[in-house]
Motif scaffolding. Structure first.
Motif, PDB file in Angstrom:
ATOM      1  N   UNK A  65       7.417   8.088 -14.408  1.00 19.35           N
ATOM      2  CA  UNK A  65       7.896   7.533 -13.347  1.00 19.35           C
ATOM      3  C   UNK A  65       8.375   5.942 -12.996  1.00 19.35           C
ATOM      4  N   UNK A  66       8.021   5.339 -14.618  1.00 14.46           N
ATOM      5  CA  UNK A  66       8.136   3.968 -14.375  1.00 14.46           C
ATOM      6  C   UNK A  66       9.317   3.621 -15.580  1.00 14.46           C
ATOM      7  N   UNK A  67      10.077   2.428 -15.240  1.00 12.11           N
ATOM      8  CA  UNK A  67      11.210   2.128 -16.128  1.00 12.11           C
ATOM      9  C   UNK A  67      10.653   1.586 -17.439  1.00 12.11           C
ATOM     10  N   UNK A  68      11.337   2.089 -18.431  1.00  4.34           N
ATOM     11  CA  UNK A  68      10.588   1.576 -20.041  1.00  4.34           C
ATOM     12  C   UNK A  68      11.717   0.817 -20.675  1.00  4.34           C
ATOM     13  N   UNK A  69      12.783   1.463 -20.770  1.00  4.81           N
ATOM     14  CA  UNK A  69      14.017   0.830 -21.740  1.00  4.81           C
ATOM     15  C   UNK A  69      15.444   0.954 -20.982  1.00  4.81           C
ATOM     16  N   UNK A  70      16.293  -0.004 -21.338  1.00  7.60           N
ATOM     17  CA  UNK A  70      17.500   0.052 -21.074  1.00  7.60           C
ATOM     18  C   UNK A  70      18.405   0.109 -22.263  1.00  7.60           C
ATOM     19  N   UNK A  71      19.122   1.350 -22.188  1.00  3.79           N
ATOM     20  CA  UNK A  71      19.508   1.725 -23.455  1.00  3.79           C
ATOM     21  C   UNK A  71      21.265   1.445 -23.265  1.00  3.79           C
ATOM     22  N   UNK A  72      21.861   0.945 -24.343  1.00  2.00           N
ATOM     23  CA  UNK A  72      23.261   0.729 -24.328  1.00  2.00           C
ATOM     24  C   UNK A  72      23.678   1.302 -25.656  1.00  2.00           C
ATOM     25  N   UNK A  73      24.742   2.403 -25.706  1.00  2.00           N
ATOM     26  CA  UNK A  73      25.220   2.706 -26.828  1.00  2.00           C
ATOM     27  C   UNK A  73      26.665   2.993 -26.812  1.00  2.00           C
ATOM     28  N   UNK A  74      27.396   2.791 -28.144  1.00  2.00           N
ATOM     29  CA  UNK A  74      28.618   2.715 -28.312  1.00  2.00           C
ATOM     30  C   UNK A  74      28.712   3.839 -29.379  1.00  2.00           C
ATOM     31  N   UNK A  75      29.808   4.733 -29.230  1.00  2.00           N
ATOM     32  CA  UNK A  75      29.973   5.864 -30.042  1.00  2.00           C
ATOM     33  C   UNK A  75      31.398   6.009 -30.167  1.00  2.00           C
TER      34      UNK A  75
ATOM     35  N   UNK B  58      10.833 -12.357 -17.982  1.00  2.00           N
ATOM     36  CA  UNK B  58       9.805 -11.601 -18.641  1.00  2.00           C
ATOM     37  C   UNK B  58      10.225 -11.118 -19.918  1.00  2.00           C
ATOM     38  N   UNK B  59       9.261 -11.334 -20.729  1.00  2.00           N
ATOM     39  CA  UNK B  59       9.547 -10.977 -22.130  1.00  2.00           C
ATOM     40  C   UNK B  59      10.170  -9.796 -22.534  1.00  2.00           C
ATOM     41  N   UNK B  60      11.157  -9.330 -23.256  1.00  2.00           N
ATOM     42  CA  UNK B  60      11.498  -7.999 -23.646  1.00  2.00           C
ATOM     43  C   UNK B  60      11.907  -8.150 -25.142  1.00  2.00           C
ATOM     44  N   UNK B  61      11.555  -6.636 -25.479  1.00  2.00           N
ATOM     45  CA  UNK B  61      12.074  -6.517 -27.080  1.00  2.00           C
ATOM     46  C   UNK B  61      13.264  -6.023 -26.935  1.00  2.00           C
ATOM     47  N   UNK B  62      14.039  -6.485 -27.989  1.00  2.00           N
ATOM     48  CA  UNK B  62      15.314  -6.288 -27.952  1.00  2.00           C
ATOM     49  C   UNK B  62      15.897  -5.887 -29.481  1.00  2.00           C
ATOM     50  N   UNK B  63      16.313  -4.616 -29.487  1.00  2.00           N
ATOM     51  CA  UNK B  63      16.550  -3.810 -30.788  1.00  2.00           C
ATOM     52  C   UNK B  63      18.066  -3.519 -31.044  1.00  2.00           C
ATOM     53  N   UNK B  64      18.721  -3.775 -32.188  1.00  2.00           N
ATOM     54  CA  UNK B  64      20.138  -3.461 -32.518  1.00  2.00           C
ATOM     55  C   UNK B  64      19.844  -2.610 -33.510  1.00  2.00           C
ATOM     56  N   UNK B  65      20.861  -1.365 -33.294  1.00  2.00           N
ATOM     57  CA  UNK B  65      20.785  -0.545 -34.349  1.00  2.00           C
ATOM     58  C   UNK B  65      22.177   0.140 -34.780  1.00  2.00           C
TER      59      UNK B  65
ATOM     60  N   UNK C 119      26.379   2.576 -32.490  1.00  2.00           N
ATOM     61  CA  UNK C 119      25.760   1.172 -32.500  1.00  2.00           C
ATOM     62  C   UNK C 119      25.120   1.045 -31.219  1.00  2.00           C
ATOM     63  N   UNK C 120      23.739   0.823 -31.288  1.00  2.00           N
ATOM     64  CA  UNK C 120      22.865   0.801 -29.831  1.00  2.00           C
ATOM     65  C   UNK C 120      22.320  -0.805 -29.963  1.00  2.00           C
ATOM     66  N   UNK C 121      22.345  -1.098 -28.631  1.00  2.00           N
ATOM     67  CA  UNK C 121      21.876  -2.213 -28.212  1.00  2.00           C
ATOM     68  C   UNK C 121      20.956  -2.046 -27.147  1.00  2.00           C
ATOM     69  N   UNK C 122      19.441  -1.913 -27.401  1.00  2.00           N
ATOM     70  CA  UNK C 122      18.551  -1.707 -26.404  1.00  2.00           C
ATOM     71  C   UNK C 122      17.335  -2.587 -25.946  1.00  2.00           C
ATOM     72  N   UNK C 123      17.064  -2.652 -24.867  1.00  2.00           N
ATOM     73  CA  UNK C 123      15.769  -3.623 -24.442  1.00  2.00           C
ATOM     74  C   UNK C 123      14.742  -2.828 -24.095  1.00  2.00           C
ATOM     75  N   UNK C 124      13.458  -3.231 -24.326  1.00  2.00           N
ATOM     76  CA  UNK C 124      12.312  -2.482 -23.729  1.00  2.00           C
ATOM     77  C   UNK C 124      11.246  -3.724 -23.279  1.00  2.00           C
TER      78      UNK C 124
END
Length: 255
Positions: free
Chosen positions: A152-162, A216-223, A235-240
């Motif tokens: 019930x708590x937000x964890x990740x903001x996910x952005x994806x291009x296909x 606030x600090x966020x982990x940023x992942x690109x894949x 192509x993913x650009x996610x924030x955790x």
């Protein structure tokens, strides 16, 4: 009408500290409580009782217990609720560094994932997206934005291009399961990915979505993910949330 009794709470597991160890007592206690939370002995919603009782039980000073609890509150594992006491919120998500879906990883660890679809549209690929997917600039791609939660708590903001036409999934399916599971069901064989992980501060909009203060600090992942033929399929650009999420690495020494 008599007041309803609160639900029974799981007992706080056996805890002990080594007074002869150079490790500070508060740190020993914090690590044992963290292990109990991560291992499920203290599931979300569990109450720890008050600091006085815990200090008496362990033969520790109240400031020592308070410092241990404060460190876990700062990590987001515990929360102090007025009239309730110190309560377990959730365990930290530790994700192995492998080609897998966050949704599936959360399910496998009993985290009860939920997804809210924010954006689903066809748009021309900007230069960076086109380069990642190996497409000409302005080629139409499918763009998704999703908010992934656990307990019930937000964890990740996910952005994806296909690539357009690769996946025919409606909002219901995108919210019910992970993207990689949908791609595999559509006949895509995922083979490998190129990924970078960094960190940055949350913007006002990102902070509002993730339940964090601005900055606030966020982990940023690109894949960029490739199929068995070497074709880029995502192509993913996610924030955790850094307070709730970490990657795990296994490192081997060179012979």
């Amino acid at each position: 009408m008599p007041a309803q009794a609160p639900p029974p709470q799981p007992p706080v597991p056996e805890l002990s500290v080594d007074r002869g160890s150079p490790v500070p007592l508060y740190f020993q206690l914090a690590r044992q409580l963290e292990a109990a939370i991560e291992g499920g002995a203290l599931p979300p919603g569990s109450l720890l009782g008050n600091e006085i009782g815990l200090a008496a039980r362990l033969g520790l000073s109240r400031p020592t217990v308070r410092q241990a609890i404060r460190s876990l509150v700062d990590q987001g594992l515990l929360v102090r609720r007025r009239g309730v006491g110190t309560q377990v919120v959730h365990s930290r998500v530790r994700r192995p560094l492998e080609l897998s879906s966050l949704h599936d990883d959360l399910e496998a660890s009993g985290q009860r994932p939920a997804t809210r679809l924010l954006v689903d549209r066809i748009e021309p690929a900007a230069a960076g997206v086109a380069a990642a997917l190996g497409l000409p600039e302005d080629t139409e791609v499918r763009y998704l934005e999703r908010l992934r939660s656990a307990h019930g708590e937000p964890l990740a903001y996910l952005r994806n291009h296909l690539p357009a036409g690769l996946l025919d999934a409606d909002a219901g399916r995108l919210e019910a399961t992970g993207l990689y599971r949908l791609l595999r069901a559509a006949g895509t064989t995922l083979h490998s990915a190129r990924q970078t992980v960094g960190a940055r501060a949350a913007t006002l909009g990102e902070a509002a979505l993730l339940g964090e203060p601005e900055g606030a600090p966020l982990l940023a992942m690109e894949r960029t993910t490739f199929d068995a033929r070497g074709r880029a399929v995502e192509y993913a650009s996610h924030l955790y949330r850094a307070s709730r999420y970490s990657f795990e690495f296994q490192l081997l020494a060179r012979g």
